[in-house]
Design a protein around this motif. Structure first.
Motif, PDB file in Angstrom:
ATOM      1  N   GLN A 127       0.845  -1.191   0.000  1.00  0.00           N
ATOM      2  CA  GLN A 127       0.000   0.000   0.000  1.00  0.00           C
ATOM      3  C   GLN A 127       0.881   1.241   0.000  1.00  0.00           C
ATOM      4  O   GLN A 127       1.788   1.368   0.831  1.00  0.00           O
ATOM      5  CB  GLN A 127      -0.918   0.012   1.225  1.00  0.00           C
ATOM      6  N   ASP A 128       0.590   2.160  -0.931  1.00  0.00           N
ATOM      7  CA  ASP A 128       1.312   3.431  -1.031  1.00  0.00           C
ATOM      8  C   ASP A 128       0.258   4.534  -1.051  1.00  0.00           C
ATOM      9  O   ASP A 128      -0.358   4.787  -2.095  1.00  0.00           O
ATOM     10  CB  ASP A 128       2.156   3.456  -2.306  1.00  0.00           C
ATOM     11  N   GLY A 129       0.044   5.154   0.106  1.00  0.00           N
ATOM     12  CA  GLY A 129      -1.028   6.142   0.213  1.00  0.00           C
ATOM     13  C   GLY A 129      -2.366   5.462   0.046  1.00  0.00           C
ATOM     14  O   GLY A 129      -2.700   4.524   0.774  1.00  0.00           O
ATOM     15  N   THR A 130      -3.139   5.898  -0.943  1.00  0.00           N
ATOM     16  CA  THR A 130      -4.448   5.280  -1.185  1.00  0.00           C
ATOM     17  C   THR A 130      -4.395   4.244  -2.300  1.00  0.00           C
ATOM     18  O   THR A 130      -5.425   3.725  -2.714  1.00  0.00           O
ATOM     19  CB  THR A 130      -5.489   6.358  -1.536  1.00  0.00           C
ATOM     20  N   TYR A 131      -3.198   3.933  -2.791  1.00  0.00           N
ATOM     21  CA  TYR A 131      -3.058   2.966  -3.871  1.00  0.00           C
ATOM     22  C   TYR A 131      -2.490   1.654  -3.324  1.00  0.00           C
ATOM     23  O   TYR A 131      -1.650   1.646  -2.406  1.00  0.00           O
ATOM     24  CB  TYR A 131      -2.149   3.523  -4.968  1.00  0.00           C
ATOM     25  N   CYS A 132      -2.949   0.549  -3.901  1.00  0.00           N
ATOM     26  CA  CYS A 132      -2.497  -0.746  -3.392  1.00  0.00           C
ATOM     27  C   CYS A 132      -2.424  -1.756  -4.531  1.00  0.00           C
ATOM     28  O   CYS A 132      -3.037  -1.590  -5.588  1.00  0.00           O
ATOM     29  CB  CYS A 132      -3.423  -1.262  -2.296  1.00  0.00           C
ATOM     30  N   ALA A 133      -1.685  -2.807  -4.291  1.00  0.00           N
ATOM     31  CA  ALA A 133      -1.605  -3.947  -5.199  1.00  0.00           C
ATOM     32  C   ALA A 133      -1.159  -5.152  -4.380  1.00  0.00           C
ATOM     33  O   ALA A 133      -0.490  -5.009  -3.347  1.00  0.00           O
ATOM     34  CB  ALA A 133      -0.630  -3.674  -6.347  1.00  0.00           C
ATOM     35  N   GLU A 134      -1.545  -6.360  -4.811  1.00  0.00           N
ATOM     36  CA  GLU A 134      -1.187  -7.560  -4.049  1.00  0.00           C
ATOM     37  C   GLU A 134      -1.118  -8.764  -4.977  1.00  0.00           C
ATOM     38  O   GLU A 134      -1.595  -8.731  -6.116  1.00  0.00           O
ATOM     39  CB  GLU A 134      -2.192  -7.810  -2.924  1.00  0.00           C
ATOM     40  N   THR A 135      -0.520  -9.819  -4.469  1.00  0.00           N
ATOM     41  CA  THR A 135      -0.484 -11.093  -5.182  1.00  0.00           C
ATOM     42  C   THR A 135      -0.545 -12.214  -4.153  1.00  0.00           C
ATOM     43  O   THR A 135      -0.313 -11.992  -2.955  1.00  0.00           O
ATOM     44  CB  THR A 135       0.804 -11.213  -6.022  1.00  0.00           C
ATOM     45  N   SER A 136      -0.868 -13.395  -4.612  1.00  0.00           N
ATOM     46  CA  SER A 136      -0.939 -14.544  -3.707  1.00  0.00           C
ATOM     47  C   SER A 136       0.148 -15.554  -4.047  1.00  0.00           C
ATOM     48  O   SER A 136       0.646 -15.593  -5.181  1.00  0.00           O
ATOM     49  CB  SER A 136      -2.311 -15.208  -3.781  1.00  0.00           C
ATOM     50  N   LEU A 137       0.509 -16.347  -3.062  1.00  0.00           N
ATOM     51  CA  LEU A 137       1.467 -17.416  -3.272  1.00  0.00           C
ATOM     52  C   LEU A 137       1.092 -18.586  -2.384  1.00  0.00           C
ATOM     53  O   LEU A 137       0.387 -18.425  -1.380  1.00  0.00           O
ATOM     54  CB  LEU A 137       2.898 -16.962  -3.000  1.00  0.00           C
ATOM     55  N   GLN A 138       1.549 -19.763  -2.762  1.00  0.00           N
ATOM     56  CA  GLN A 138       1.222 -20.988  -2.037  1.00  0.00           C
ATOM     57  C   GLN A 138       2.434 -21.507  -1.271  1.00  0.00           C
ATOM     58  O   GLN A 138       3.530 -21.589  -1.827  1.00  0.00           O
ATOM     59  CB  GLN A 138       0.750 -22.074  -3.006  1.00  0.00           C
ATOM     60  N   LEU A 139       2.198 -21.838   0.006  1.00  0.00           N
ATOM     61  CA  LEU A 139       3.217 -22.523   0.795  1.00  0.00           C
ATOM     62  C   LEU A 139       2.736 -23.956   1.017  1.00  0.00           C
ATOM     63  O   LEU A 139       1.681 -24.179   1.602  1.00  0.00           O
ATOM     64  CB  LEU A 139       3.432 -21.830   2.136  1.00  0.00           C
TER      65      LEU A 139
END
Length: 455
Positions: A127-139
């Motif tokens: 998250q950078d201010g009001t902007y965000c991005a994400e991803t998923s990964l499997q363990l």
């Protein structure tokens, strides 16, 4: 670590969800993770990584690792420091932020001493201010358990029953039998139990039709690690052991015990044989966990079912003759059913089954009366503490059965039945009625008579 004076957890959760509502997906950057699942063995460390694209510093961003709920993260990094206030309890002191390439947008989280509960999906959220991005990964967490043990029952009509057991596997392993040419054999039954640590115990049974010249193997396979452990057994060799020629004898009739009394489960070898060097188990449906295990002259507490802990005593004064008695204190309704008594030595076992009937006599019935309609009377008979399900009857003055108006049976947390039944009385000439509740196992009943004179 960052401390917040006057911090309120409920306020923090509310603020977090408010931030979620106002955040926007970034067109400026995206997050990528590993192309393949991360594999870690139980007890080892796992390294979770993700990367900002295009590369940019993440030092002043918030980076949050979480499972299903962002509000209870695995780890949160904000403005160059760790934030622990909302961290999931199971990850406290088990995770470490690796800062080496944070200035290039590459972040890593190390999880120490990986457990079965760590298996699954993780999210890496920037998250950078009001902007965000994400991803998923499997363990993917995996653990190799014990090598399989094969136990064989002596032959019946040229058939041998083999039981393969192993413990400590994760995730649920694949189990199969094969013959000397490597061909898989048809399993008779299979049973898997997950213990409190999340590890699997497996039990697989094979019936071999021609036991005269068979050598078979049991193989336990980990689908994640693509590793396996196997054991082989030569049936003809096992049939030459001491126990193969013996029988285990138990009571010929079901045993009857009242709720609260002590249970005695006795079994013995025939012909008589010294059982001091043998393993003896009392089981319910499966070998593990057991009601009681005797091995190497002592009780094996780690294999005992939770509901029997602290309630069992072994009487072994005739063990040199192959006779053992297991006492179970304070019989419960859950003790009702079939047990198996199993003697084992050198990988060969013999067993017998024992049937236990638990019975409970309930309280004397209580009868209450209330007016129903059109001058009819409703009598209600109730009683507690019965097992198994009792039989209820209403009778008139002459002892003739009267039809029930209603009947309800419920069980309390001890498994005992509460019964409530009602009768509609329409004939004012009836003087007395009785409510009888009987236990078919004990052949006993409790009766209460109610006088209708003056109605």
């Amino acid at each position: 670590m960052v401390d917040f004076p006057g911090f309120s957890l409920s306020g923090a959760v509310a603020s977090f969800f408010l931030i979620l509502l106002t955040m926007k997906q970034s067109d400026d950057f995206k997050v990528i993770g590993p192309a393949h699942p991360i594999v870690a063995k139980i007890g080892e460390d796992a390294l979770l990584t993700c990367q900002l694209l295009p590369k940019r510093t993440a030092i002043h961003m918030e980076v949050r690792w979480y499972r299903s709920e962002p509000s209870t993260p695995v780890f949160t990094y904000r403005d160059g420091a760790e934030v622990t206030e909302m961290q999931s309890e199971e990850y406290r002191s088990r995770v470490e932020w690796i800062e080496d390439d944070t200035d290039k947008g590459s972040v890593a989280l190390k999880i120490y001493n990986v457990q079965p509960s760590d298996h699954g999906q993780y999210w890496c959220h920037f998250q950078d201010g009001t902007y965000c991005a994400e991803t998923s990964l499997q363990l993917k967490v995996a653990g190799l358990g014990s090598a399989p043990d094969i136990h064989m029952q002596g032959t019946v009509e040229s058939r041998a029953q083999l039981v393969c057991t192993a413990e400590g596997w994760f995730p649920e392993p694949e189990v199969y039998w094969e013959n000397t040419t490597g061909e898989k054999m048809l399993t008779f039954s299979e049973h898997h139990i997950q213990d409190e640590d999340g590890l699997f115990y497996v039990e697989s049974t094979l019936v071999v039709r021609d036991a005269s010249a068979e050598t078979v193997s049991c193989v336990i396979h980990s689908p994640i690690l693509s590793e396996e452990k196997g054991s082989a057994v030569s049936i003809p060799e096992k049939l030459q052991t001491e126990l193969a020629s013996l029988q285990v004898i138990g009571p010929s009739q079901p045993m009857l015990v009242r709720v609260g009394e002590d249970i005695q489960l006795t079994c013995y070898l025939s012909p008589k044989a010294n059982a001091q060097s043998m393993e003896v188990r009392w089981l319910r449906a499966h070998r593990y966990p057991a009601v009681y295990v005797y091995k190497d002259g002592d009780h094996v507490a780690g294999e005992q079912m939770e509901e029997y802990k602290g309630r069992t005593v072994l009487v072994s004064d005739a063990i040199d003759e192959g006779r053992l008695t297991l006492q179970i204190h304070n019989a419960r309704t859950s003790d009702d059913g079939q047990y198996r008594c199993l003697f084992e030595k050198d990988g060969v076992y013999q067993e017998t089954s024992l049937d236990l009937k638990v019975a409970g006599m309930g309280s004397s019935p209580a009868i209450t009366m209330k007016e129903w309609k059109d001058g009819e009377m409703q009598l209600i008979c109730s009683s507690d503490g019965w097992f198994p399900q009792p039989h209820v009857q209403w009778r008139d003055t002459e002892g003739k059965t009267m039809p029930l108006f209603s009947e309800a049976l419920t069980q309390d947390h001890h498994g005992l039945f509460h019964v409530e039944t009602s009768l509609l009385v329409r004939n004012s000439s009836i003087v007395n009625v009785s409510c009888s509740i009987s236990n078919s196992l004990l052949g006993q009943e409790e009766t209460r008579t109610f006088s209708l004179s003056g109605w």
